[in-house]
Design a protein around this motif. Structure first.
Motif, PDB file in Angstrom:
ATOM      1  N   GLN A 200     -42.769 -55.397  -3.688  1.00 20.69           N
ATOM      2  CA  GLN A 200     -41.907 -55.461  -2.523  1.00 20.69           C
ATOM      3  C   GLN A 200     -42.498 -56.415  -1.483  1.00 20.69           C
ATOM      4  N   ALA A 201     -41.738 -56.630  -0.427  1.00 22.98           N
ATOM      5  CA  ALA A 201     -42.184 -57.558   0.620  1.00 22.98           C
ATOM      6  C   ALA A 201     -43.419 -57.041   1.351  1.00 22.98           C
ATOM      7  N   ASP A 202     -43.614 -55.721   1.431  1.00 21.25           N
ATOM      8  CA  ASP A 202     -44.773 -55.156   2.114  1.00 21.25           C
ATOM      9  C   ASP A 202     -45.964 -54.974   1.187  1.00 21.25           C
ATOM     10  N   LEU A 203     -45.926 -55.628   0.013  1.00 20.81           N
ATOM     11  CA  LEU A 203     -46.987 -55.583  -0.994  1.00 20.81           C
ATOM     12  C   LEU A 203     -47.063 -54.250  -1.713  1.00 20.81           C
ATOM     13  N   GLY A 204     -46.147 -53.332  -1.425  1.00 20.94           N
ATOM     14  CA  GLY A 204     -46.029 -52.129  -2.228  1.00 20.94           C
ATOM     15  C   GLY A 204     -45.262 -52.428  -3.505  1.00 20.94           C
ATOM     16  N   ARG A 205     -45.254 -51.471  -4.408  1.00 21.17           N
ATOM     17  CA  ARG A 205     -44.540 -51.646  -5.675  1.00 21.17           C
ATOM     18  C   ARG A 205     -43.589 -50.485  -5.898  1.00 21.17           C
ATOM     19  N   GLN A 206     -42.492 -50.799  -6.533  1.00 20.21           N
ATOM     20  CA  GLN A 206     -41.432 -49.820  -6.762  1.00 20.21           C
ATOM     21  C   GLN A 206     -41.162 -49.715  -8.248  1.00 20.21           C
ATOM     22  N   GLN A 347     -54.114 -74.241 -15.121  1.00 18.35           N
ATOM     23  CA  GLN A 347     -53.239 -75.367 -14.788  1.00 18.35           C
ATOM     24  C   GLN A 347     -51.843 -75.182 -15.371  1.00 18.35           C
ATOM     25  N   ARG A 348     -51.769 -74.663 -16.593  1.00 13.54           N
ATOM     26  CA  ARG A 348     -50.461 -74.425 -17.210  1.00 13.54           C
ATOM     27  C   ARG A 348     -49.659 -73.376 -16.448  1.00 13.54           C
ATOM     28  N   ASP A 349     -50.290 -72.249 -16.117  1.00 14.16           N
ATOM     29  CA  ASP A 349     -49.583 -71.191 -15.393  1.00 14.16           C
ATOM     30  C   ASP A 349     -49.221 -71.621 -13.976  1.00 14.16           C
ATOM     31  N   THR A 350     -50.066 -72.390 -13.325  1.00 12.75           N
ATOM     32  CA  THR A 350     -49.756 -72.865 -11.970  1.00 12.75           C
ATOM     33  C   THR A 350     -48.555 -73.803 -11.994  1.00 12.75           C
ATOM     34  N   LYS A 351     -48.512 -74.680 -12.956  1.00 12.78           N
ATOM     35  CA  LYS A 351     -47.377 -75.601 -13.066  1.00 12.78           C
ATOM     36  C   LYS A 351     -46.078 -74.849 -13.320  1.00 12.78           C
ATOM     37  N   ARG A 352     -46.169 -73.814 -14.144  1.00 16.58           N
ATOM     38  CA  ARG A 352     -44.979 -73.010 -14.449  1.00 16.58           C
ATOM     39  C   ARG A 352     -44.520 -72.230 -13.220  1.00 16.58           C
ATOM     40  N   GLU A 353     -45.451 -71.714 -12.431  1.00 12.30           N
ATOM     41  CA  GLU A 353     -45.088 -70.945 -11.247  1.00 12.30           C
ATOM     42  C   GLU A 353     -44.541 -71.832 -10.140  1.00 12.30           C
ATOM     43  N   LEU A 354     -45.113 -73.013  -9.968  1.00 11.17           N
ATOM     44  CA  LEU A 354     -44.631 -73.916  -8.922  1.00 11.17           C
ATOM     45  C   LEU A 354     -43.255 -74.474  -9.233  1.00 11.17           C
ATOM     46  N   ALA A 355     -42.819 -74.367 -10.474  1.00  7.68           N
ATOM     47  CA  ALA A 355     -41.477 -74.831 -10.824  1.00  7.68           C
ATOM     48  C   ALA A 355     -40.397 -73.924 -10.251  1.00  7.68           C
ATOM     49  N   ARG A 356     -40.748 -72.716  -9.857  1.00  3.17           N
ATOM     50  CA  ARG A 356     -39.776 -71.806  -9.251  1.00  3.17           C
ATOM     51  C   ARG A 356     -39.504 -72.220  -7.807  1.00  3.17           C
ATOM     52  N   THR A 357     -38.243 -72.180  -7.417  1.00  3.35           N
ATOM     53  CA  THR A 357     -37.857 -72.584  -6.065  1.00  3.35           C
ATOM     54  C   THR A 357     -38.182 -71.473  -5.072  1.00  3.35           C
ATOM     55  N   PRO A 358     -38.407 -71.806  -3.797  1.00  3.39           N
ATOM     56  CA  PRO A 358     -38.676 -70.753  -2.798  1.00  3.39           C
ATOM     57  C   PRO A 358     -37.533 -69.768  -2.628  1.00  3.39           C
ATOM     58  N   ASP A 359     -36.292 -70.194  -2.946  1.00  3.02           N
ATOM     59  CA  ASP A 359     -35.159 -69.274  -2.796  1.00  3.02           C
ATOM     60  C   ASP A 359     -35.241 -68.099  -3.763  1.00  3.02           C
ATOM     61  N   SER A 360     -35.953 -68.259  -4.869  1.00  4.03           N
ATOM     62  CA  SER A 360     -36.073 -67.160  -5.819  1.00  4.03           C
ATOM     63  C   SER A 360     -36.961 -66.036  -5.293  1.00  4.03           C
ATOM     64  N   TYR A 361     -37.656 -66.266  -4.181  1.00  7.06           N
ATOM     65  CA  TYR A 361     -38.506 -65.245  -3.566  1.00  7.06           C
ATOM     66  C   TYR A 361     -37.858 -64.650  -2.325  1.00  7.06           C
ATOM     67  N   ALA A 362     -36.542 -64.802  -2.181  1.00 16.27           N
ATOM     68  CA  ALA A 362     -35.880 -64.349  -0.953  1.00 16.27           C
ATOM     69  C   ALA A 362     -36.068 -62.847  -0.733  1.00 16.27           C
ATOM     70  N   LYS A 363     -35.993 -62.050  -1.810  1.00 20.73           N
ATOM     71  CA  LYS A 363     -36.127 -60.606  -1.661  1.00 20.73           C
ATOM     72  C   LYS A 363     -37.562 -60.174  -1.368  1.00 20.73           C
TER      73      LYS A 363
END
Length: 421
Positions: A200-206, A347-363
């Motif tokens: 979640q946004a407060d670093l808790g998990r659901q 490097q592989r995982d970082t490249k894959r994660e940076l490919a995600r747009t900031p809008d995908s983290y809106a929640k």
């Protein structure tokens, strides 16, 4: 004379002017008919005050009279009941969860229970035959959009549910669904302890649990929510529809157990943060060759097992398999080879994660617009170098330990990087 002057005309009925009439000659002049009215007590047309009931019993405070008392004269303001005297009204269920579903016919339930012992084995045999045909046929992947025809259990009535289906009583349905719900809740909480759940946004998990309506038909979604609240869970509109009920529980972020900083001295070998023992160089080539055979066999033989650990296959693979990229590092057990392997995977995982747009983290974004990118390094990536060495390399690229998870360096390393939208 009968009609003499002394007798007024119509004196008997008040319309004459004789001495017997009010307006006769010599009579006292009448009072002003438009003068001020007489007092309430002397008003001949006033409604009488009701007498007191000598045998009336006093009603208890807050009791509601079945019939209102008749009103006499001017209405007096009624005293308002005190807050503690008001009866508590039933509150609606959170989220408006529906009640029991319509009861099924007893004849239909009995027929299904008797016939299922015939069609369920035939159904399973037909599915096995279908999969065999698809393996040897030229299958292009097209088929039904729903997988409901694969799940025989949806049309199967266990003997423990038969009584609840026949009686339809909520208490029978509660006795049936309670152990099922407790098992689902225990598995979900175990999954959270192993690192599962939605951040979640407060670093808790659901964590979430979803039950089908066939498991609680006579109890209703509201009854399932009531049982779940005893275990610290609550109902969720997300995942709840006409055929399912969704339950969630939110866990706060961990308090932050002690973990070494990237600039701390290297951890000792054999400790959770230090290098782990590697497999024998003589055994490793056989593992690399025979894993092509035993991995599919083990997967097909145990796919039906419900494992609460979300990273079970990563742990199993780190023990019984070896990847082509990690083969050289583990075969030589060279610090330089492990360092190159960690940097390549990072490097592989970082490249894959940076490919995600900031809008995908809106929640998952905080009110100020900040959010966390997350990656995970498994034990097979840093086995011979240690989790602390992998943490030091990740810190060079801005990655730190994820505060939403309890560190588990012996199995995986969860990293995060804070960014601004």
């Amino acid at each position: 004379m009968a009609n003499g002057q002394g007798q007024g005309h119509g004196g008997a009925d008040g319309y004459g002017y004789g001495p017997g009439a009010a307006g006769g000659q010599g009579a006292v002049p009448p009072q002003n008919p438009y003068g001020p009215p007489a007092p309430y007590g002397h008003n001949p047309y006033a409604q009488p005050v009701p007498p007191q009931q000598p045998y009336a019993q006093q009603s208890p405070a807050g009791a509601q009279q079945p019939y209102p008392a008749p009103q006499f004269g001017a209405q007096q303001p009624q005293p308002q009941p005190q807050p503690h005297q008001q009866h508590a009204q039933p509150q609606p269920q959170p989220g408006g969860f529906p009640g029991p579903l319509p009861r099924r016919s007893r004849v239909a339930v009995l027929l299904q229970f008797l016939l299922q012992w015939i069609y369920a084995p035939l159904w399973i045999a037909a599915l096995v035959l279908l999969f065999v045909v698809l393996i040897f046929a030229d299958y292009n992947g097209s088929g039904p959009s729903s997988d409901g025809w694969l799940k025989v259990n949806r049309t199967f009535i266990p003997p423990r549910r038969l009584k609840a289906e026949l009686t339809g009583r909520p208490e029978d349905w509660e006795r049936y669904v309670t152990p099922i719900l407790e098992r689902r809740i225990a598995a979900a909480e175990a999954s959270h302890a192993a690192g599962g759940g939605e951040v979640q946004a407060d670093l808790g998990r659901q964590v979430a649990v979803r039950l089908a309506a066939r498991l609680y038909r006579g109890l209703g979604a509201a009854g399932v929510v009531r049982i779940a609240e005893r275990h610290g869970w609550h109902g969720s509109p997300v995942g709840t529809d006409a055929g399912h009920v969704g339950l969630v529980r939110r866990f706060p972020a961990p308090a932050g157990p002690p973990a070494p900083a990237p600039h701390d001295p290297p951890a000792a070998p054999g400790t959770p943060w230090g290098p782990q023992p590697t497999r024998s160089a003589l055994l490793l080539p056989f593992v690399f060759l025979f894993q092509i055979l035993y991995v599919p066999v083990y997967g097909l033989a145990t796919f039906w097992v419900n494992r609460p650990e979300p990273d079970y296959w990563e742990r199993w693979g780190a023990r019984w398999t070896v990847g082509p990229r990690a083969f050289r590092a583990e075969f030589t057990d060279s610090p330089a080879a492990w360092d190159r392997h960690i940097r390549r995977i990072l490097q592989r995982d970082t490249k894959r994660e940076l490919a995600r747009t900031p809008d995908s983290y809106a929640k998952l974004a905080a009110p100020d617009g900040t959010y966390y990118r997350r990656i995970q390094l498994h034990r097979a990536t840093y086995r011979g170098a240690g989790a602390h060495h992998a943490l030091r390399i990740a810190a060079e690229h801005g990655w730190t330990l994820d505060p939403a998870y309890t560190p588990d360096p012996a199995n995986s390393l969860r990293l995060c990087r804070r960014e601004q939208r």
